[in-house]
Structures are given as structure tokens and as C-alpha cells.
Design a protein around this motif. Structure first.
Motif, PDB file in Angstrom:
ATOM      1  N   CYS A 466       0.550  -1.458   0.256  1.00 50.79           N
ATOM      2  CA  CYS A 466       0.458  -0.277  -0.142  1.00 50.79           C
ATOM      3  C   CYS A 466       1.036   1.539  -0.084  1.00 50.79           C
ATOM      4  O   CYS A 466       0.462   2.329   0.016  1.00 50.79           O
ATOM      5  N   SER A 467       2.109   1.312  -0.279  1.00 51.56           N
ATOM      6  CA  SER A 467       3.221   2.511  -0.183  1.00 51.56           C
ATOM      7  C   SER A 467       2.306   3.141  -1.568  1.00 51.56           C
ATOM      8  O   SER A 467       2.748   2.471  -2.798  1.00 51.56           O
ATOM      9  N   ALA A 468       2.730   4.524  -1.456  1.00 49.01           N
ATOM     10  CA  ALA A 468       2.154   5.366  -2.119  1.00 49.01           C
ATOM     11  C   ALA A 468       2.870   7.050  -2.191  1.00 49.01           C
ATOM     12  O   ALA A 468       3.781   7.393  -1.023  1.00 49.01           O
ATOM     13  N   PRO A 469       2.952   7.782  -3.524  1.00 49.44           N
ATOM     14  CA  PRO A 469       3.810   8.488  -3.552  1.00 49.44           C
ATOM     15  C   PRO A 469       3.591   9.783  -2.592  1.00 49.44           C
ATOM     16  O   PRO A 469       2.205   9.488  -2.116  1.00 49.44           O
ATOM     17  N   GLU A 489      14.835  15.720  -4.012  1.00 46.14           N
ATOM     18  CA  GLU A 489      15.874  15.245  -4.601  1.00 46.14           C
ATOM     19  C   GLU A 489      15.456  13.637  -3.899  1.00 46.14           C
ATOM     20  O   GLU A 489      15.615  12.690  -4.540  1.00 46.14           O
ATOM     21  N   PHE A 490      14.149  12.966  -2.695  1.00 44.63           N
ATOM     22  CA  PHE A 490      14.189  12.526  -2.462  1.00 44.63           C
ATOM     23  C   PHE A 490      12.659  11.749  -3.174  1.00 44.63           C
ATOM     24  O   PHE A 490      11.958  13.102  -3.217  1.00 44.63           O
ATOM     25  N   ASP A 491      12.405  10.972  -3.194  1.00 49.07           N
ATOM     26  CA  ASP A 491      11.466   9.862  -3.017  1.00 49.07           C
ATOM     27  C   ASP A 491      10.213   9.713  -2.205  1.00 49.07           C
ATOM     28  O   ASP A 491      10.616   8.889  -1.592  1.00 49.07           O
ATOM     29  N   PHE A 492       9.501  10.317  -1.988  1.00 48.75           N
ATOM     30  CA  PHE A 492       8.681  10.395  -0.366  1.00 48.75           C
ATOM     31  C   PHE A 492       8.215   9.144  -0.541  1.00 48.75           C
ATOM     32  O   PHE A 492       7.507   9.506  -1.234  1.00 48.75           O
ATOM     33  N   HIS A 493       7.206   8.239   0.182  1.00 43.58           N
ATOM     34  CA  HIS A 493       6.898   7.263  -0.595  1.00 43.58           C
ATOM     35  C   HIS A 493       6.183   7.053   1.877  1.00 43.58           C
ATOM     36  O   HIS A 493       6.643   7.296   2.685  1.00 43.58           O
ATOM     37  N   GLY A 494       4.414   6.917   1.245  1.00 45.64           N
ATOM     38  CA  GLY A 494       4.003   6.254   3.207  1.00 45.64           C
ATOM     39  C   GLY A 494       3.040   5.166   2.733  1.00 45.64           C
ATOM     40  O   GLY A 494       2.767   5.290   1.874  1.00 45.64           O
ATOM     41  N   GLY A 495       2.694   4.732   4.125  1.00 47.80           N
ATOM     42  CA  GLY A 495       1.715   3.658   3.293  1.00 47.80           C
ATOM     43  C   GLY A 495       0.478   4.276   3.724  1.00 47.80           C
ATOM     44  O   GLY A 495       0.303   4.923   5.273  1.00 47.80           O
ATOM     45  N   ALA A 551      19.559   6.808   8.254  1.00 47.05           N
ATOM     46  CA  ALA A 551      18.456   6.770   8.155  1.00 47.05           C
ATOM     47  C   ALA A 551      17.236   7.423   7.026  1.00 47.05           C
ATOM     48  O   ALA A 551      16.820   7.279   6.254  1.00 47.05           O
ATOM     49  N   ILE A 552      17.911   8.348   7.054  1.00 51.71           N
ATOM     50  CA  ILE A 552      18.204   9.660   5.888  1.00 51.71           C
ATOM     51  C   ILE A 552      17.933   8.915   4.540  1.00 51.71           C
ATOM     52  O   ILE A 552      17.708   8.748   3.624  1.00 51.71           O
ATOM     53  N   ASP A 553      18.600   7.858   4.001  1.00 51.32           N
ATOM     54  CA  ASP A 553      19.111   7.002   2.795  1.00 51.32           C
ATOM     55  C   ASP A 553      18.041   5.740   2.305  1.00 51.32           C
ATOM     56  O   ASP A 553      17.138   6.152   1.428  1.00 51.32           O
ATOM     57  N   LEU A 554      17.023   5.789   3.898  1.00 52.05           N
ATOM     58  CA  LEU A 554      16.093   4.998   3.456  1.00 52.05           C
ATOM     59  C   LEU A 554      14.849   5.660   3.143  1.00 52.05           C
ATOM     60  O   LEU A 554      14.187   4.933   2.245  1.00 52.05           O
ATOM     61  N   VAL A 555      14.693   7.020   3.626  1.00 53.37           N
ATOM     62  CA  VAL A 555      13.076   7.744   2.898  1.00 53.37           C
ATOM     63  C   VAL A 555      14.150   7.983   1.969  1.00 53.37           C
ATOM     64  O   VAL A 555      13.176   8.463   0.902  1.00 53.37           O
ATOM     65  N   ARG A 556      14.882   8.678   1.665  1.00 51.81           N
ATOM     66  CA  ARG A 556      15.668   8.932   0.254  1.00 51.81           C
ATOM     67  C   ARG A 556      15.102   8.427  -0.767  1.00 51.81           C
ATOM     68  O   ARG A 556      14.580   8.328  -1.815  1.00 51.81           O
ATOM     69  N   GLN A 557      15.115   6.789  -0.493  1.00 48.86           N
ATOM     70  CA  GLN A 557      15.105   5.549  -1.192  1.00 48.86           C
ATOM     71  C   GLN A 557      13.063   5.749  -1.070  1.00 48.86           C
ATOM     72  O   GLN A 557      12.694   4.226  -2.226  1.00 48.86           O
ATOM     73  N   GLY A 558      12.405   5.630  -0.399  1.00 46.17           N
ATOM     74  CA  GLY A 558      11.065   6.152  -0.491  1.00 46.17           C
ATOM     75  C   GLY A 558      10.500   4.487   0.455  1.00 46.17           C
ATOM     76  O   GLY A 558       9.377   4.104   0.122  1.00 46.17           O
TER      77      GLY A 558
END
Length: 572
Positions: A466-469, A489-495, A551-558
Motif C-alpha cells: 500500500c506504499s504510495a507517493p 531529491e527524495f522519493d517520498f513514500h508512505g503506506g 536513516a535518511i537514505d531509507l527515506v530518500r529511497q522511499g
């Protein structure tokens, strides 16, 4: 021109969706379902080719039912007085009241005639049948399972005395309902719910008004429910003590114990900590499901834990050194033991004598001698470590360094040709230096023995189903230490929440870490007791990446969210 084309495409898609679920399609689905022993609903959805939300809308339109989306399910009031949660869970439906007081029955499978007939005879009063996607309804039930199952069927009668029952042999929904004592039923229900939720801990907190039950799932505490009455809280604590073979009359000092339960035909260990408080006593039950851990550990390698390639390669290098000490640090529940198990599993080729001393032994490693701490019998970490050194080991794992004596022996072991794996509680790799100094370990001996330190955390990752931009607001971005330019530069995603993640938006966790590998410069700075700022600068120069960077890298990758990494790591 483009806008007109887009509009025509949208209309065509809507027309296709309307045609995808019709009477003919249902007939064909019924025939195929009968021949393949599947549900009509599943066959129809598969053949429609529609997204879950679109399929549910098309199905409801064809049948003339009202649609309830996930957001609407959570916005309605559950009518548990007319349809108790255990019954709703068993039948796979939910009864609600809307803002006008009208009853709405949400079902995931509108083709289930038996459910319709049962609802007509079971529910007192008129209700409107509504359709929700079966995954959304399952997510709603799963999310509320933690809040209601242990309480709903127990609380109305939970004020009877404590039974003298023996240790639990088997827990299931059936056996819980057959328990005669309501206190026993409440405790067993709480344990069963926690196991089903894959919780790591159960918190039973006595307050001024009574008892509060919380579960820790994926590192986060969620409230399961609260019960009024100080007497009830005392009875629940007494039941936990009886199961753990503790002194039920002693309420002024902490007590530790353990018991075992059987769930789904397998044995589960539970560690118990009882702590006195101003309102009575609090209890924390740590659930150690050996089968789940066994499934995780079997064939476990460091690359399964989620570390980035650089950190993973560094941990592998440190775990293959001929002697010295590898320290893993972090708070309780950050995955330190799992990391050490993975490192030992990779180097366990049968050519070395590997001995561990743990409290408790959470998983049996093939070919490894594992010793459980038994403080009641005098077998502490320090005493056990002394004995291990006389058992001709090559590699030693010390579950935790808790005191100065254990720290001294571990350092001596690393200096005398053994490779020592161990853990210590500290916030980061640099705080470890202060911890050992506080224990009175000579700095020169410490840095001579130490090969490297790994600090780690576990970060919840977005549910892949269910992750989406998702665009965070400017305030959150700024509070997370990022500039607007960096955020681009980030690919923000959230469930969004679905049946796979129990409506939370997160499914599983990944490890992030920072590694301090000691070189001559850092050793000299530590022995000279230089300020921690200089040691950090030297570590940064040699390439150390801090926890926040991972941690920032995980957010950057969505893969995770800013809210989650801000919960786990400090904003730089």
C-alpha cells in the motif's frame, strides 16, 4: 488537445470498469469457482483486472450496495453491543452505526448467502448491507484485534477471583472461552492476542484508575485497552506471578521470572519483569517465540538484515578477524543479538570452537556450545566467562556486558588470542568508550582489544502493498534537518494501510548502523582522553557514516518516512 484526450481516456476507463463486473461476469465466475473450489468473489476480482478500490465500487454498483472504504471504516462507530468483536472476527464482518444511528453491516464477500441468513437472524434491528474490500475489512479487524479481543469477551465478568491454575499448556480462542476464571481468561486472552499480533512485549501498567494493557509491535507501543479497578489490576498481577512461580505476597521489590505457553502446537517462552509502582505493580512480559526466531535465523546472513553494502562488508571484516573484540550497541530490541547470530552463522564452518553465554539462549545455533545464565545458581556472565576460557574456545559470544567484572574478563579474553562478540547498552559508537571507562577498564587495554563497534537501530519500512507517493509538509521537512532543495531529491513514500500491514502502513523493519573501526589515530585519541568531538571528527575522516545518514537514505529511497526516522534517530 491533451486535456481532451485525457478526459476521453478517463471516460473510456470508467466505462470499462463498469462493464468489468456485471451479471454475465458473475455467472462465469460462479461456474469457474465451482470447478476450482474457490470463492466467487476471488475469481470475479481476478478476472475483472481492476484495482481493489475500483473493483469494490463496481461490485457495489452492480449489487446496489453502499461502499465502505478503509477511511470510512475507521470513521464509523462500531456497534459491539449488538455484534461483539469475537463474533464479528469469527464471521468476517463488522456492524457499525453511522452519524444518524443507522446500522450498517460491512461484509467483504457479498456472495456469502450463509452470512446473510445468519446476520438476519443474529442482529437485533434493521441494518443496511454494505460492501468493503475484503483486504480492507481484514485490516480493520486485525488492527482492532489488539484493542478488543482480550477485553471484549472478558471485561463484563472480569471481577471474580484469581484461579489457582497451573502453567498454561495451550492457548487458542476455543480454550480461552472455556476458561472458568475471568481473570485467567483475561490474562490468557492478552497473551494470545499479543502472539497473534507478533508483539515482542506486553506491558501491564497499574494506574490510579486500574489496569492498562499495551503491546509493543515493530518497536512501537500501542494501547490494547484499559480496565477500571485497582482490585482487578492486583488480581491480574497475581495471576502473572503464579504462572511465573514468583512470590505473590511480595509487592515492594522487583521480581523476575518466566513461564511457557503453547500456541498453535508450538512452545513459546515468556520472560516476566515485575516492578513496584506508586499504584501497585507493573509487569512486562517479553515473548520469545523460538520458532519464529528459528525461521529468521535459519540460513541467516548479514545481508538479510537490511544493512547497506558498506556497513555489511565492514561487519563481515570485523567478524573474521583472528582475535580482538567486536562490540554491538543499541537499546533493547534494536536487533543486537540477531546481528551477532548472523555474524556467527557466517563464520561457523566447524573448524573453530565457538561458545556463547546468553541470558536467555534465544535460539540454538548448530555446532555452537551455548550456556544460559542462571543467576539463582550463581552462574553469572562473569563466572561463566571465566569457565569458558578454560574450555579451549576460539570464538566467544557474551550476550551482554553489564558490569565491570564482565567487562574486564571480556577485554582480557580478546587480548589473549580470542575473538569476542558482545553487546553493551549505549546510544552510539562513541558512548561505548565512556561506558567502559565508567566500568574502570584501562583505556590502553580497551583500545588494544577492541577491533570495532557497531551501533544499530531498527527502522519500520513502508508496506510494499500500500506504499504510495506522499509529499511531507514543509514544516516536517525543516524539522527533519532537510532543506527544500535537498527534499527535491527524495522519493517520498508512505503506506496508506491495508490488510497486509494491519492498517498501519508499515510492514517489517530494516537495520541501520554506524561502525567505528579503530585505527591508530583513534586509538591514540582515546588513550589520551581527547574530547569526544575530536574522536568523531577523526571517525568521519576515515569514512564512518552515522545512524542518521543511514536513516535518511531509507527515506530518500522511499522505503520509510520522515516521521519514522525522527522517532528512531536524532535529527543532525
Amino acid at each position: 488537445m491533451n486535456m481532451r484526450a485525457d478526459a476521453e481516456a478517463t471516460l473510456a476507463m470508467q466505462a470499462t470498469q463498469a462493464m468489468a463486473v456485471d451479471i454475465v461476469a458473475v455467472r462465469e465466475a460462479r461456474a469457474l469457482a465451482a470447478s476450482t473450489q474457490r470463492r466467487v468473489l476471488d475469481v470475479l476480482e481476478e478476472r475483472s483486472g481492476l484495482a481493489p478500490d475500483a473493483f469494490t465500487r463496481a461490485l457495489a454498483k452492480m449489487l446496489g450496495y453502499r461502499v465502505l472504504t478503509m477511511s470510512k471504516l475507521h470513521g464509523l462507530e462500531a456497534a459491539f453491543d449488538l455484534l461483539p468483536f469475537p463474533v464479528a472476527l469469527e464471521r468476517g464482518c463488522m456492524l457499525y452505526r453511522d452519524s444518524d444511528g443507522q446500522l450498517l453491516l460491512a461484509v467483504g464477500d457479498p456472495f456469502d448467502r450463509e452470512l446473510h441468513e445468519w446476520a438476519e437472524s443474529r442482529i437485533a434491528g434493521e441494518f443496511t448491507l454494505c460492501v468493503a474490500h475484503h483486504a480492507d475489512l481484514a485490516a480493520y479487524l486485525a488492527r482492532h484485534e489488539e484493542t478488543l479481543r482480550a477485553i471484549d469477551s472478558v471485561l463484563p465478568e472480569a471481577r471474580t477471583g484469581v484461579s489457582d491454575g497451573a502453567t498454561v499448556e495451550d492457548l487458542s480462542f476455543k480454550t480461552i472461552r472455556e476458561d472458568t476464571s475471568q481473570i485467567v481468561k483475561l490474562v490468557h486472552s492478552t497473551l494470545y492476542d499479543a502472539f497473534k499480533m507478533e508483539a515482542s512485549d506486553i506491558h501491564l501498567e497499574s494506574g490510579a484508575g486500574g489496569l492498562v494493557i499495551k503491546y509493543r509491535v515493530d518497536g512501537v507501543l500501542t494501547t490494547a485497552g484499559s480496565m477500571a479497578g485497582a482490585e482487578l489490576a492486583e488480581q491480574v498481577m497475581s495471576r502473572i506471578k503464579v504462572m511465573s512461580e514468583l512470590d505473590i505476597a511480595e509487592r515492594r521489590i522487583p521480581q523476575d521470572g518466566r513461564f511457557k505457553i503453547g500456541v498453535n502446537g508450538r512452545e513459546v517462552d515468556c520472560r516476566v519483569s515485575i516492578m513496584p509502582s506508586i499504584f501497585g505493580e507493573d509487569a512486562v512480559v517479553r515473548i520469545l517465540d523460538k520458532k519464529t526466531l528459528s525461521d529468521q535465523i535459519k540460513g541467516l546472513r548479514l545481508d538479510y538484515l537490511g544493512f547497506d553494502d558498506r556497513n555489511m562488508a565492514e561487519v563481515r571484516r570485523l567478524s573474521r578477524e583472528p582475535y580482538g573484540m567486536l562490540l554491538v550497541t543499541g537499546p533493547t530490541g534494536s536487533g543486537k543479538t540477531t546481528t551477532l547470530y548472523a555474524a556467527i552463522s557466517e563464520i561457523n564452518h566447524g573448524q573453530d570452537k565457538i561458545i556463547t553465554i546468553e541470558d536467555p539462549v534465544e535460539y540454538q545455533l548448530p555446532g555452537v556450545l551455548q550456556i544460559p545464565v542462571n543467576e539463582k545458581k550463581g552462574l553469572t556472565f562473569a563466572r561463566g566467562l571465566r569457565s569458558i576460557l578454560r574450555h579451549d574456545p576460539d570464538k566467544i559470544m557474551v550476550g551482554e556486558i553489564r558490569d565491570a567484572e564482565t567487562a574486564q574478563i571480556a577485554v582480557q579474553s580478546a587480548l589473549t588470542g580470542h575473538l569476542v562478540f558482545t553487546t553493551v547498552h549505549a546510544n552510539n559508537v562513541f558512548d561505548v568508550i565512556g561506558r567502559f571507562a565508567h566500568m574502570g577498564v584501562d583505556p590502553y587495554m580497551f583500545v588494544s582489544a577492541l577491533n570495532g563497534v557497531l551501533a544499530q537501530r531498527l527502522v519500520r519500512v513502508n508496506c510494499t502493498h500500500c506504499s504510495a507517493p506522499q509529499k511531507p509538509d514543509a514544516r516536517l521537512i525543516a524539522d527533519s534537518g532537510l532543506s527544500a532543495e535537498q527534499a527535491q531529491e527524495f522519493d517520498f513514500h508512505g503506506g496508506r494501510g491495508c490488510g497486509h500491514c494491519r492498517g498501519t502502513g508499515f510492514k517489517g523493519r530494516k537495520a541501520i548502523g554506524e561502525i567505528l573501526r579503530l585505527n591508530e589515530e583513534i586509538r591514540e585519541l582515546i588513550v589520551a582522553r581527547e574530547p569526544m568531538r575530536r574522536i568523531r571528527e577523526a571517525a568521519r575522516r576515515q569514512g564512518t557514516r552515522f545512524l542518521r545518514d543511514g536513516a535518511i537514505d531509507l527515506v530518500r529511497q522511499g522505503l520509510s518516512t520522515l516521521q519514522e526516522i525522527n522517532r528512531v534517530t536524532f535529527v543532525a
